[in-house]
Design an enzyme around this catalytic site. Structure first.
Site, PDB file in Angstrom:
ATOM      1  N   SER A 119     -37.789  -6.559 -40.134  1.00  0.00           N
ATOM      2  CA  SER A 119     -37.434  -6.897 -38.761  1.00  0.00           C
ATOM      3  C   SER A 119     -37.593  -8.401 -38.511  1.00  0.00           C
ATOM      4  O   SER A 119     -36.934  -9.213 -39.169  1.00  0.00           O
ATOM      5  CB  SER A 119     -38.283  -6.060 -37.790  1.00  0.00           C
ATOM      6  OG  SER A 119     -37.781  -6.128 -36.479  1.00  0.00           O
ATOM      7  N   ASP A 174     -30.983   2.710 -35.945  1.00  0.00           N
ATOM      8  CA  ASP A 174     -31.990   1.750 -35.478  1.00  0.00           C
ATOM      9  C   ASP A 174     -31.734   1.405 -34.016  1.00  0.00           C
ATOM     10  O   ASP A 174     -30.714   0.792 -33.685  1.00  0.00           O
ATOM     11  CB  ASP A 174     -31.919   0.480 -36.329  1.00  0.00           C
ATOM     12  CG  ASP A 174     -33.096  -0.452 -36.098  1.00  0.00           C
ATOM     13  OD1 ASP A 174     -33.643  -0.451 -34.983  1.00  0.00           O
ATOM     14  OD2 ASP A 174     -33.455  -1.194 -37.032  1.00  0.00           O
ATOM     15  N   HIS A 208     -35.699   2.417 -36.724  1.00  0.00           N
ATOM     16  CA  HIS A 208     -36.278   1.102 -37.023  1.00  0.00           C
ATOM     17  C   HIS A 208     -37.494   1.319 -37.909  1.00  0.00           C
ATOM     18  O   HIS A 208     -38.640   1.333 -37.459  1.00  0.00           O
ATOM     19  CB  HIS A 208     -36.646   0.381 -35.728  1.00  0.00           C
ATOM     20  CG  HIS A 208     -36.943  -1.082 -35.914  1.00  0.00           C
ATOM     21  ND1 HIS A 208     -36.012  -1.972 -36.384  1.00  0.00           N
ATOM     22  CD2 HIS A 208     -38.080  -1.793 -35.698  1.00  0.00           C
ATOM     23  CE1 HIS A 208     -36.543  -3.182 -36.445  1.00  0.00           C
ATOM     24  NE2 HIS A 208     -37.805  -3.100 -36.048  1.00  0.00           N
TER      25      HIS A 208
END
Length: 241
Positions: A119, A174, A208
């Site tokens: 991320s 996500d 995610h």
């Protein structure tokens, strides 16, 4: 130490089982630390590779109502046109470059160092690899995006890392960093580096979360630092564990 002007603990280290001749520097995501990633990579490490997991400094994050948490730089929003913390991104990148230089002084050539991250950490790794003058082996970016993407020209023929290897992994479910961010980043990267060295994998149903193929990451390390050709860019599907 890697981050902005605020203090952070020393990085977590998974040492090489024998003499370290290569290194992976892996950056965690927003609100996390490097400890969990160190534990995960400890189970898939390559004996001659040193693994380094810096911790981001704690700072107020605009996206989360200015709550303080570990963050490499401030995040103002998640939309494609959201403002970006240019000064914070550049400052964190310079600190990451300093960490790379430290490893070079320790005897590991920069072309045998891989940057990686999840991320926000992957975002910083991509940006740093494209702006450093140190020749790197490559980047592993999980559920990430390229920050300040409009600041890069369409071609980087003279860049130090135009031939680096990049592996991007992204889940198609996500909700925080949508797949669109990943695909746009992959296309941008193909215009900045040798597209034959750019691999992009999508995972069906993955939110995610980390790529479920840790073994592939380990294999990618061996491919990149060993100087062999990376796989052709590809689209795939996977399932979350």
């Amino acid at each position: 130490m890697c981050g902005n002007n605020m203090s952070a603990p020393l990085p977590a280290i998974v040492p090489a089982a024998r003499k370290a001749t290569a290194a992976v520097v892996f950056l965690h995501g927003l609100g996390d630390t490097g400890y969990g990633w160190a534990e995960a990579f400890a189970g898939i490490r390559i004996p001659h590779v040193k693994y380094i997991f810096p911790h981001a400094p704690t700072m107020p994050v605009s996206l989360n109502m200015r709550m303080s948490m570990p963050s490499w730089f401030d995040i103002y929003g998640l939309s494609p046109d959201a403002d970006e913390d240019e000064a914070g991104i550049k400052r964190a990148s310079e600190n990451l470059k300093t960490l790379i230089e430290q490893e070079v002084r320790n005897g590991i050539p920069s072309h045998r160092i891989i940057l990686g991250g999840f991320s926000q950490g992957g975002a910083l790794s991509l940006y740093t690899a494209l702006t450093t003058q140190q020749k790197l082996a490559g980047v592993i970016a999980l559920s990430s995006w390229l920050p300040l993407r409009k600041s890069f020209p369409q071609a980087a023929a003279n860049g130090a890392n135009k031939d680096m290897h990049v592996l991007q992994c992204h889940g198609d479910a996500d909700p925080l960093v949508p797949l669109m961010f990943g695909t746009q980043t992959a296309e941008k990267m193909k215009s900045l580096i040798n597209p034959a060295n750019m691999a992009f994998k999508t995972y069906r149903g993955l939110p995610h979360s980390t790529c479920p193929e840790f073994g592939r990451l380990c294999w990618t390390v061996a491919e990149c630092e060993g100087g062999r050709n990376s796989p052709q860019a590809q689209q795939g599907s996977g399932t979350s564990k």
